[in-house]
Design a protein around this motif. Structure first.
Motif, PDB file in Angstrom:
ATOM      1  N   ASN A 162       0.858  -1.176   0.000  1.00 20.29           N
ATOM      2  CA  ASN A 162       0.000   0.000   0.000  1.00 20.29           C
ATOM      3  C   ASN A 162       0.893   1.224   0.000  1.00 20.29           C
ATOM      4  O   ASN A 162       1.369   1.674   1.027  1.00 20.29           O
ATOM      5  N   GLU A 163       1.158   1.776  -1.195  1.00 26.77           N
ATOM      6  CA  GLU A 163       2.118   2.868  -1.338  1.00 26.77           C
ATOM      7  C   GLU A 163       1.702   4.092  -0.539  1.00 26.77           C
ATOM      8  O   GLU A 163       2.508   4.718   0.131  1.00 26.77           O
ATOM      9  N   LYS A 164       0.418   4.441  -0.573  1.00 28.63           N
ATOM     10  CA  LYS A 164      -0.028   5.625   0.147  1.00 28.63           C
ATOM     11  C   LYS A 164       0.155   5.452   1.647  1.00 28.63           C
ATOM     12  O   LYS A 164       0.537   6.369   2.348  1.00 28.63           O
ATOM     13  N   ARG A 165      -0.101   4.233   2.136  1.00 29.10           N
ATOM     14  CA  ARG A 165       0.060   3.986   3.564  1.00 29.10           C
ATOM     15  C   ARG A 165       1.516   4.181   3.970  1.00 29.10           C
ATOM     16  O   ARG A 165       1.823   4.812   4.973  1.00 29.10           O
ATOM     17  N   HIS A 166       2.444   3.645   3.173  1.00 24.40           N
ATOM     18  CA  HIS A 166       3.856   3.785   3.509  1.00 24.40           C
ATOM     19  C   HIS A 166       4.286   5.242   3.472  1.00 24.40           C
ATOM     20  O   HIS A 166       5.020   5.703   4.334  1.00 24.40           O
ATOM     21  N   GLN A 167       3.829   5.975   2.475  1.00 22.53           N
ATOM     22  CA  GLN A 167       4.218   7.373   2.393  1.00 22.53           C
ATOM     23  C   GLN A 167       3.712   8.149   3.600  1.00 22.53           C
ATOM     24  O   GLN A 167       4.416   8.977   4.153  1.00 22.53           O
ATOM     25  N   ARG A 168       2.506   7.872   4.033  1.00 24.84           N
ATOM     26  CA  ARG A 168       1.945   8.599   5.162  1.00 24.84           C
ATOM     27  C   ARG A 168       2.702   8.276   6.448  1.00 24.84           C
ATOM     28  O   ARG A 168       2.987   9.143   7.256  1.00 24.84           O
TER      29      ARG A 168
ATOM     30  N   TYR B  59      16.296   3.296   3.816  1.00 26.48           N
ATOM     31  CA  TYR B  59      16.687   2.421   4.922  1.00 26.48           C
ATOM     32  C   TYR B  59      15.462   1.708   5.484  1.00 26.48           C
ATOM     33  O   TYR B  59      14.398   2.320   5.638  1.00 26.48           O
ATOM     34  N   GLU B  60      15.633   0.429   5.813  1.00 31.17           N
ATOM     35  CA  GLU B  60      14.706  -0.250   6.713  1.00 31.17           C
ATOM     36  C   GLU B  60      15.173   0.058   8.131  1.00 31.17           C
ATOM     37  O   GLU B  60      16.373  -0.066   8.429  1.00 31.17           O
ATOM     38  N   LEU B  61      14.262   0.453   9.002  1.00 28.11           N
ATOM     39  CA  LEU B  61      14.618   0.938  10.336  1.00 28.11           C
ATOM     40  C   LEU B  61      13.987   0.066  11.414  1.00 28.11           C
ATOM     41  O   LEU B  61      12.795  -0.245  11.352  1.00 28.11           O
ATOM     42  N   ARG B  62      14.796  -0.304  12.418  1.00 29.52           N
ATOM     43  CA  ARG B  62      14.305  -1.132  13.514  1.00 29.52           C
ATOM     44  C   ARG B  62      14.994  -0.757  14.819  1.00 29.52           C
ATOM     45  O   ARG B  62      16.192  -0.487  14.857  1.00 29.52           O
ATOM     46  N   ASN B  63      14.214  -0.742  15.894  1.00 26.78           N
ATOM     47  CA  ASN B  63      14.745  -0.821  17.249  1.00 26.78           C
ATOM     48  C   ASN B  63      13.684  -1.533  18.083  1.00 26.78           C
ATOM     49  O   ASN B  63      12.638  -1.915  17.544  1.00 26.78           O
TER      50      ASN B  63
ATOM     51  N   PHE C 104      10.360   0.478  17.622  1.00 24.17           N
ATOM     52  CA  PHE C 104      10.027   1.185  16.382  1.00 24.17           C
ATOM     53  C   PHE C 104      10.328   0.308  15.180  1.00 24.17           C
ATOM     54  O   PHE C 104      11.353  -0.379  15.122  1.00 24.17           O
ATOM     55  N   LYS C 105       9.423   0.351  14.205  1.00 22.68           N
ATOM     56  CA  LYS C 105       9.613  -0.353  12.937  1.00 22.68           C
ATOM     57  C   LYS C 105       9.094   0.542  11.823  1.00 22.68           C
ATOM     58  O   LYS C 105       7.945   0.986  11.854  1.00 22.68           O
ATOM     59  N   GLY C 106       9.937   0.848  10.848  1.00 25.36           N
ATOM     60  CA  GLY C 106       9.520   1.716   9.753  1.00 25.36           C
ATOM     61  C   GLY C 106      10.568   1.729   8.665  1.00 25.36           C
ATOM     62  O   GLY C 106      11.446   0.858   8.610  1.00 25.36           O
ATOM     63  N   CYS C 107      10.498   2.716   7.795  1.00 27.84           N
ATOM     64  CA  CYS C 107      11.516   2.846   6.757  1.00 27.84           C
ATOM     65  C   CYS C 107      11.647   4.294   6.336  1.00 27.84           C
ATOM     66  O   CYS C 107      10.713   5.082   6.452  1.00 27.84           O
TER      67      CYS C 107
END
Length: 293
Positions: A93-99, A161-165, A168-171
């Protein structure tokens, strides 16, 4: 289209040919032409020409970049961004990721030193020595909360980047796959993983040897980006490590179908290795006796 992407405009056109400043000369001499009916090019000053692939190979070499046919194919893909058809269940879901990702601002990246991130890696069953080779400690700002965060970052081929701690999980966009070149040039094998944790788990257990190349999707929606990294590269075997679920089976089938036209490349699914666990990382944690993270 490629000349447009390079911001090179034709000096003049005829019915069957367009004439451009040469991309191979700092002075951009008007010696470069493209036949509109065949899309073949010729540069009078170099006394050479050929197909689109030939042009990109020559252009990359002129720019002092890697210039194999595989490199040219990837360059064309990244420049033109021709979308690949994916099964609906594998599309993101491109819009979801952008938001979600819009509030994130990159600050800096470096070696992993934060104690919380090192302990997080331990919980994930990944040795720090392995993580330092493939991950970075990334400092980001979340604009909505005004909080600065230290996260693990796994970079991709488009500068994201794929981001993790632990919390938190995101990109950081753009979302794209990651390519990790093996230690042996011209290796005949390539491994395809869904996530960085699967890849790092396999590297930790040495079931995907460091001499082999690897592709990490980072999300099933990036499956359509795989083909340019396989075509013309001389791989003989593709090992796929997709999840033990419906989406993973669809991804495996998609890979088999998409490489069908690449002569000499065979596909071997590796899911029996980590069965009955859902994915490589879960299997790795189970072997270590850790609870699933």
């Amino acid at each position: 289209m490629i000349m447009d992407k390079l911001n090179i405009c034709p000096n003049h056109k005829t019915k069957n040919e367009s004439f451009y400043p040469s991309p191979f000369h700092p002075q951009q001499l008007p010696t470069f032409s493209i036949k509109t009916n065949t899309n073949e090019w010729y540069d009078e000053s170099l006394e050479t020409g050929g197909t689109l692939i030939d042009f990109v190979c020559a252009y990359l070499a002129f720019q002092k970049e890697a210039s194999t046919k595989a490199d040219a194919t990837r360059w064309i893909y990244n420049m033109v961004r021709i979308p690949e058809h994916l099964p609906l269940a594998l599309q993101g879901n491109e819009k979801r990721h952008q938001r979600e990702d819009a509030p994130l601002v990159f600050k800096k990246a470096g070696l992993i030193e934060h104690l919380g991130l090192i302990r997080y890696l331990e919980k994930q069953g990944i040795p720090l020595a392995v993580a330092q080779q493939h991950l970075k400690q990334v400092y980001i700002l979340h604009k909505k909360t005004r909080k600065h965060l230290f996260v693990l970052g796994f970079d991709n081929e488009e500068g994201g980047y794929e981001l993790r701690n632990p919390f938190f999980k995101g990109c950081l966009r753009p979302k794209a796959l990651s390519f990790i070149r093996g230690s042996v040039p011209g290796t005949a094998t390539v491994h395809v993983f869904k996530s960085c944790w699967d890849f790092l788990s396999a590297r930790t257990r040495n079931i995907a040897p460091f001499k082999s190349d690897s592709l990490v999707l980072n999300a099933y929606e990036c499956l359509g980006q795989v083909y340019p990294y396989l075509q013309h590269y001389g791989y003989r075997t593709l090992y796929s490590w997709m999840d033990h679920d419906a989406a993973g089976r669809q991804a495996t089938a998609y890979l088999s179908h998409s490489i069908h036209s690449i002569e000499g490349l065979h596909h071997k699914t590796m899911s029996p290795v980590f069965a009955p666990h859902r994915d490589v990382h879960t299997w790795h944690l189970a072997r270590l006796g850790n609870a699933e993270a």
